[in-house]
Design a protein around this motif. Structure first.
Motif, mmCIF file in Angstrom:
data_model
loop_
_atom_site.group_PDB
_atom_site.id
_atom_site.type_symbol
_atom_site.label_atom_id
_atom_site.label_comp_id
_atom_site.label_asym_id
_atom_site.label_seq_id
_atom_site.Cartn_x
_atom_site.Cartn_y
_atom_site.Cartn_z
ATOM 1 N N LEU A 71 0.843 -1.190 0.000
ATOM 2 C CA LEU A 71 0.000 0.000 0.000
ATOM 3 C C LEU A 71 0.878 1.240 0.000
ATOM 4 O O LEU A 71 1.587 1.508 0.964
ATOM 5 C CB LEU A 71 -0.919 0.014 1.226
ATOM 6 C CG LEU A 71 -1.900 1.189 1.314
ATOM 7 C CD1 LEU A 71 -2.985 1.068 0.235
ATOM 8 C CD2 LEU A 71 -2.559 1.255 2.693
ATOM 9 N N ARG A 72 0.828 1.984 -1.102
ATOM 10 C CA ARG A 72 1.585 3.231 -1.223
ATOM 11 C C ARG A 72 0.655 4.382 -0.849
ATOM 12 O O ARG A 72 -0.346 4.611 -1.521
ATOM 13 C CB ARG A 72 2.108 3.395 -2.641
ATOM 14 C CG ARG A 72 3.047 2.287 -3.099
ATOM 15 C CD ARG A 72 3.183 2.266 -4.604
ATOM 16 N NE ARG A 72 1.890 2.035 -5.240
ATOM 17 C CZ ARG A 72 1.666 2.115 -6.551
ATOM 18 N NH1 ARG A 72 2.645 2.436 -7.372
ATOM 19 N NH2 ARG A 72 0.452 1.882 -7.050
ATOM 20 N N MET A 137 0.308 6.465 -6.495
ATOM 21 C CA MET A 137 -0.171 6.226 -5.141
ATOM 22 C C MET A 137 -1.463 5.413 -5.143
ATOM 23 O O MET A 137 -2.338 5.596 -5.994
ATOM 24 C CB MET A 137 -0.413 7.561 -4.418
ATOM 25 C CG MET A 137 0.864 8.347 -4.156
ATOM 26 S SD MET A 137 1.923 7.507 -2.949
ATOM 27 C CE MET A 137 3.503 8.329 -3.284
ATOM 28 N N ASP A 138 -1.562 4.523 -4.159
ATOM 29 C CA ASP A 138 -2.800 3.758 -3.978
ATOM 30 C C ASP A 138 -3.821 4.565 -3.182
ATOM 31 O O ASP A 138 -5.023 4.448 -3.418
ATOM 32 C CB ASP A 138 -2.510 2.451 -3.224
ATOM 33 C CG ASP A 138 -1.505 1.573 -3.961
ATOM 34 O OD1 ASP A 138 -1.773 1.232 -5.127
ATOM 35 O OD2 ASP A 138 -0.455 1.248 -3.376
ATOM 36 N N VAL A 139 -3.319 5.332 -2.232
ATOM 37 C CA VAL A 139 -4.187 6.106 -1.345
ATOM 38 C C VAL A 139 -3.557 7.474 -1.086
ATOM 39 O O VAL A 139 -2.338 7.585 -0.945
ATOM 40 C CB VAL A 139 -4.406 5.375 0.003
ATOM 41 C CG1 VAL A 139 -5.062 6.301 1.030
ATOM 42 C CG2 VAL A 139 -5.251 4.129 -0.180
ATOM 43 N N VAL A 140 -4.391 8.497 -1.022
ATOM 44 C CA VAL A 140 -3.993 9.818 -0.532
ATOM 45 C C VAL A 140 -4.853 10.115 0.698
ATOM 46 O O VAL A 140 -6.064 9.863 0.677
ATOM 47 C CB VAL A 140 -4.195 10.917 -1.594
ATOM 48 C CG1 VAL A 140 -3.887 12.293 -1.003
ATOM 49 C CG2 VAL A 140 -3.306 10.659 -2.809
ATOM 50 N N VAL A 141 -4.221 10.622 1.744
ATOM 51 C CA VAL A 141 -4.939 10.975 2.969
ATOM 52 C C VAL A 141 -4.855 12.477 3.183
ATOM 53 O O VAL A 141 -3.790 13.084 3.022
ATOM 54 C CB VAL A 141 -4.359 10.236 4.194
ATOM 55 C CG1 VAL A 141 -4.982 10.758 5.490
ATOM 56 C CG2 VAL A 141 -4.588 8.733 4.067
ATOM 57 N N ARG A 161 -4.290 13.303 -10.019
ATOM 58 C CA ARG A 161 -3.106 13.051 -10.857
ATOM 59 C C ARG A 161 -2.219 11.971 -10.249
ATOM 60 O O ARG A 161 -1.744 11.077 -10.949
ATOM 61 C CB ARG A 161 -2.301 14.345 -11.029
ATOM 62 C CG ARG A 161 -1.027 14.166 -11.861
ATOM 63 C CD ARG A 161 -0.218 15.431 -11.943
ATOM 64 N NE ARG A 161 0.340 15.839 -10.655
ATOM 65 C CZ ARG A 161 1.427 15.291 -10.112
ATOM 66 N NH1 ARG A 161 2.066 14.289 -10.706
ATOM 67 N NH2 ARG A 161 1.880 15.746 -8.947
ATOM 68 N N VAL A 162 -1.974 12.042 -8.939
ATOM 69 C CA VAL A 162 -1.013 11.115 -8.322
ATOM 70 C C VAL A 162 -1.636 9.766 -7.984
ATOM 71 O O VAL A 162 -0.916 8.772 -7.820
ATOM 72 C CB VAL A 162 -0.368 11.728 -7.055
ATOM 73 C CG1 VAL A 162 0.302 13.054 -7.387
ATOM 74 C CG2 VAL A 162 -1.373 11.901 -5.921
ATOM 75 N N GLY A 167 -7.544 4.023 -7.125
ATOM 76 C CA GLY A 167 -7.035 4.465 -5.831
ATOM 77 C C GLY A 167 -8.028 5.402 -5.160
ATOM 78 O O GLY A 167 -9.026 5.812 -5.763
ATOM 79 N N ALA A 168 -7.772 5.755 -3.908
ATOM 80 C CA ALA A 168 -8.769 6.509 -3.144
ATOM 81 C C ALA A 168 -8.162 7.645 -2.339
ATOM 82 O O ALA A 168 -7.040 7.550 -1.837
ATOM 83 C CB ALA A 168 -9.534 5.575 -2.204
#
Length: 243
Positions: A71-72, A137-141, A161-162, A167-168
Motif C-alpha cells: 500500500l503506497r 499512489m494507492d491512497v492519498v490521505v 493526478r497522483v 485508488g482513493a
C-alpha cells in the motif's frame, strides 16, 4: 445582517495585537513557528475525541493495496503525524507539508511508528505535488487540511493526478455548519480572526461541494458533528473518494 460585522469587529479588537503584527508583516512567520506546537497538542486531544471515527475510516485502507498487498500512501499536510497510528502495518508512507517547522514533531511520530515504512518527506503544498509521480499512489490521505489550502480545486486535481486508477482519497475535514443554524452564525463571526490564528484555516468552507464536482468515480461522504467541546469546528465531513 449588521450584527455579524459588528461582532466580528469586537473579536478583532480583542485580538488587536495579532492584527498589528500582521500589518507589520511579523505575524505570518511567527505563526508558522508557533502553529506546529499548538497543533501537536491539539492533535493529541483530537485523536482521543475522534479515535473511533478515525479507526473506522482508516480500517478499509488495505482494500486499496496493489495485488502484492503493498500500500503506497501519500499524506497531504502530514503535520505532526497524528494519523500514523491508524495506518496498516507495512504501509509505505510519503509525507508532505508546506511548513518545515512541523518536521521536528514528525520525526518523533516516525520513531513511534515502527509498523510503517517511511519513504520521504516533501516540503510542498497540496496544490503543487510535482515531486510525486503520476498514478503512483494507492491512497492519498487529507485530514484537517482542505480548510486552509489556497485552492481546494487545485489540491483535488493534484490528488487525481497522483492516484492510480481505482485508488482513493481519504478525508476528514471540518466544514461550514448549516447556513440556517446558530453554528454558522458564530462561524461567520469568528472566521476573520480564526484565519489569522489558525494559519489560514477557514471555518465556512463547504468542502463537500468541491469533492462532489472534482470528478471522482465514487464518493462515500457523510456529515457528522465531532464530539468536541463547544467549538466552531464541530461540523465535519468524513469518507473517501475513488478515482
Amino acid at each position: 445582517m449588521v450584527l455579524i460585522p459588528l461582532l466580528q469587529r469586537c473579536i478583532q479588537l480583542l485580538t488587536l495585537p495579532v492584527y498589528l503584527l500582521s500589518y507589520l508583516s511579523l505575524w505570518d512567520p511567527l505563526c508558522k513557528k508557533i502553529f506546529p506546537y499548538v497543533m501537536a497538542k491539539c492533535s493529541t486531544i483530537y485523536n482521543r475525541k475522534l479515535f473511533q471515527q478515525k479507526q473506522d475510516l482508516f480500517s478499509s485502507l488495505g482494500e486499496f493495496a496493489d495485488p502484492s498487498r503493498e500500500l503506497r500512501l501519500l499524506e497531504i499536510g502530514t503535520g505532526s503525524g497524528a494519523n500514523f497510528q491508524f495506518y496498516p502495518p507495512g504501509c509505505r508512507v510519503t509525507c508532505t507539508d508546506p511548513n518545515p517547522n512541523f518536521e521536528r514533531f514528525l520525526h518523533k511520530s516516525i520513531s513511534d511508528s515502527p509498523h510503517l515504512q517511511f519513504e520521504r518527506f516533501i516540503l510542498a503544498s497540496g496544490e503543487d505535488l510535482r515531486p510525486v509521480a503520476d498514478n503512483s499512489m494507492d491512497v492519498v490521505v487529507c485530514t484537517l487540511v482542505l480548510c486552509s489550502v489556497h485552492s481546494i480545486e487545485q489540491v483535488l486535481r493534484e490528488v487525481l493526478r497522483v492516484l492510480r486508477l481505482g485508488g482513493a482519497l481519504y478525508f476528514l475535514e471540518h466544514v461550514a455548519a448549516d447556513r440556517s443554524s446558530w453554528g454558522y452564525f458564530w462561524q461567520q463571526i469568528y472566521n476573520p480572526t480564526w484565519r489569522y490564528l489558525g494559519d489560514g484555516c477557514c471555518l465556512t468552507r463547504e468542502t463537500w461541494k468541491d469533492l462532489e464536482k472534482a470528478g471522482f468515480s465514487e464518493l462515500k461522504l457523510r456529515h457528522i458533528h465531532a464530539p468536541l467541546c463547544w467549538n466552531p469546528t464541530r461540523p465535519h465531513i468524513i469518507g473517501y473518494a475513488v478515482k
